[in-house]
Write a protein that holds these residues in place. Sequence first.
Motif, mmCIF file in Angstrom:
data_model
loop_
_atom_site.group_PDB
_atom_site.id
_atom_site.type_symbol
_atom_site.label_atom_id
_atom_site.label_comp_id
_atom_site.label_asym_id
_atom_site.label_seq_id
_atom_site.Cartn_x
_atom_site.Cartn_y
_atom_site.Cartn_z
ATOM 1 N N UNK A 459 8.680 5.517 9.748
ATOM 2 C CA UNK A 459 8.918 4.558 8.666
ATOM 3 C C UNK A 459 7.770 4.564 7.659
ATOM 4 N N UNK A 460 6.541 4.610 8.164
ATOM 5 C CA UNK A 460 5.367 4.628 7.275
ATOM 6 C C UNK A 460 5.337 5.904 6.434
ATOM 7 N N UNK A 461 5.681 7.030 7.057
ATOM 8 C CA UNK A 461 5.735 8.293 6.320
ATOM 9 C C UNK A 461 6.844 8.258 5.272
ATOM 10 N N UNK A 462 7.947 7.617 5.617
ATOM 11 C CA UNK A 462 9.042 7.430 4.671
ATOM 12 C C UNK A 462 8.574 6.586 3.484
ATOM 13 N N UNK A 463 7.923 5.470 3.770
ATOM 14 C CA UNK A 463 7.457 4.577 2.708
ATOM 15 C C UNK A 463 6.453 5.270 1.791
ATOM 16 N N UNK A 464 5.658 6.159 2.365
ATOM 17 C CA UNK A 464 4.697 6.916 1.559
ATOM 18 C C UNK A 464 5.419 7.830 0.569
ATOM 19 N N UNK A 465 6.504 8.444 1.027
ATOM 20 C CA UNK A 465 7.302 9.270 0.119
ATOM 21 C C UNK A 465 7.984 8.407 -0.945
ATOM 22 N N UNK A 466 8.406 7.216 -0.566
ATOM 23 C CA UNK A 466 9.030 6.307 -1.527
ATOM 24 C C UNK A 466 8.048 5.921 -2.634
ATOM 25 N N UNK A 467 6.779 5.752 -2.267
ATOM 26 C CA UNK A 467 5.761 5.423 -3.271
ATOM 27 C C UNK A 467 5.675 6.506 -4.341
ATOM 28 N N UNK A 468 5.863 7.758 -3.930
ATOM 29 C CA UNK A 468 5.849 8.856 -4.906
ATOM 30 C C UNK A 468 7.038 8.744 -5.867
ATOM 31 N N UNK A 469 8.185 8.353 -5.348
ATOM 32 C CA UNK A 469 9.344 8.162 -6.224
ATOM 33 C C UNK A 469 9.080 7.029 -7.205
ATOM 34 N N UNK A 470 8.521 5.939 -6.710
ATOM 35 C CA UNK A 470 8.208 4.792 -7.569
ATOM 36 C C UNK A 470 7.255 5.191 -8.689
ATOM 37 N N UNK A 471 6.298 6.048 -8.369
ATOM 38 C CA UNK A 471 5.269 6.420 -9.351
ATOM 39 C C UNK A 471 5.689 7.559 -10.273
#
Length: 523
Positions: A459-471
């Motif tokens: 989940x944490x690794x997923x959220x880290x990838x999501x941060x890249x999409x957000x940015x």
Amino acid sequence: MKKLKLILTTIVVINSLISCAQKDERPNIVFLLSDDQTSVATGCYGNNQVVTPNMDNLAAEGILFENHYNTTSICMASRATIMTGMYEYKTGCNFMHGSLRPEKFQKSYPVILKQAGYFTGFAGKFGFPVSNQEGWDDKNMKVIPAKEFDMWGGGPGQTQYKTAKNPSIAKYAKKYPHSTRAYGAWANDFISEAKKSGKPFCMSISFKAPHLPFTPDKYFDYVYENKEYKKPANYGAENATHLSPQAKSGRQYNSYNFWRDSEQSYQKAIKGYNQLIHGVDYALGMIRKSLKEQGVDENTIIIFTSDNGYSCGAHNFGGKVLPYEEASKSPLIIYDPRTPKNKRGQKREVVTANIDMAPTILSYAGVEIPKNMDGENLLPLVNNPKGIGRETVALTNMWGNDEIQAMSVVSKDWKYIYWQYANDKMQPTEELFNIGKDRLEMNNYASTSEYKKQLEKMRKLYDKQLEKIEAEAINYNDYKKYSIMFNRSTKAEDKKQYLTGDYNEVLRQQKIMQAKKTKTNKL
């Protein structure tokens, strides 16, 4: 007279030495891309039902990557990603979304290499439009950058299996009526022209095969004559009961009936699919023969891969798109003739992806990798099993019905999928697969207490990838929404609010929620 001859001879020798000193010694690069070839449809990946001798030989002489994924497993998006080294949410290019912008194509590996002094060529299915037009328009598929290449044998859209119907290679139709072998013939001519240029070359060929329709070259009918194929162990609907309802809502599960209508229809489909791959294998052999005959084989790197996988009935799925193994994985083989013989024929377990193709190609050419590229340079991994430190890549589907649009993260041993869609029939669903031990993805451990720590890690690794999409997601072609859609904390009503247009308010609320969570964690 003798002095004059001596002077002339000396001049010739000096000029020859100068010429040798100025000769460009950078390697030639051949990039070969099949269409919809799942890794397990290749002999060197453990399938003893297929005949792929040239691919197998390439792996025996090069490096085979066991865990190669397409970050978006659909033709148009994957091809744009391969050329630019960027995730789809940065290319902005896919069906239902839009074209690749010209300024982004200027940072693709073919353009960069041409600017760096390479002789470049492309043949086959280009697969994506390059245009400034915002939004999706089918007519744009014909807008392709043929003039950016020194030699062109490509075509727009899907192209055709009949050679004569592809204008750029029609001259090969009499001898090679099926386009797959015709591209092998085009390659021979390209290599000849490239040699005349005196430059190193980069040749990219994107075969249509084995994409539907399954109409293989009759020249190879003998290869699988009277062959009966075993179905995969995870074949059929009975092996999909543990999968999310979202995954089973699209055409991948509900169409492509030829994979499941009858034993006869399955055998016909898998035979056509495998025979098309054999044609690509044969073309690879043609290309290697041409390289050798023209004396450039010892300085030519060959990279072979595919733009997507293909389900072939696994879990009752047809097609690709979904993040499961058969649909998202493809073969990747890199052959460098300069590699010492004792280091050939090795395998690499580290996860690789289509975003890695452009930076790797540029690195082989000694060209600086643009900072906008998301992929890794795989040269260190080619030379060393621990050459890169990557743990995961993100797999996204941003195409098709809303239910199947999702993101996942995958490592060598684990895959986490978050199915975000919710309605009165389904709720957001998590899937956790131990693919290191369960490559057929028959056990979802997301609700198993024994794997709670692994679930939290993924989940944490997923959220880290999501941060890249957000940015980094572009603000056109409808990509900004995915920072909301794929966010595990976003409520269903907020997603609906965004889809009706009030994105800024949803984003504001999301940031407030994230700030509260961060503050709580610090306490």
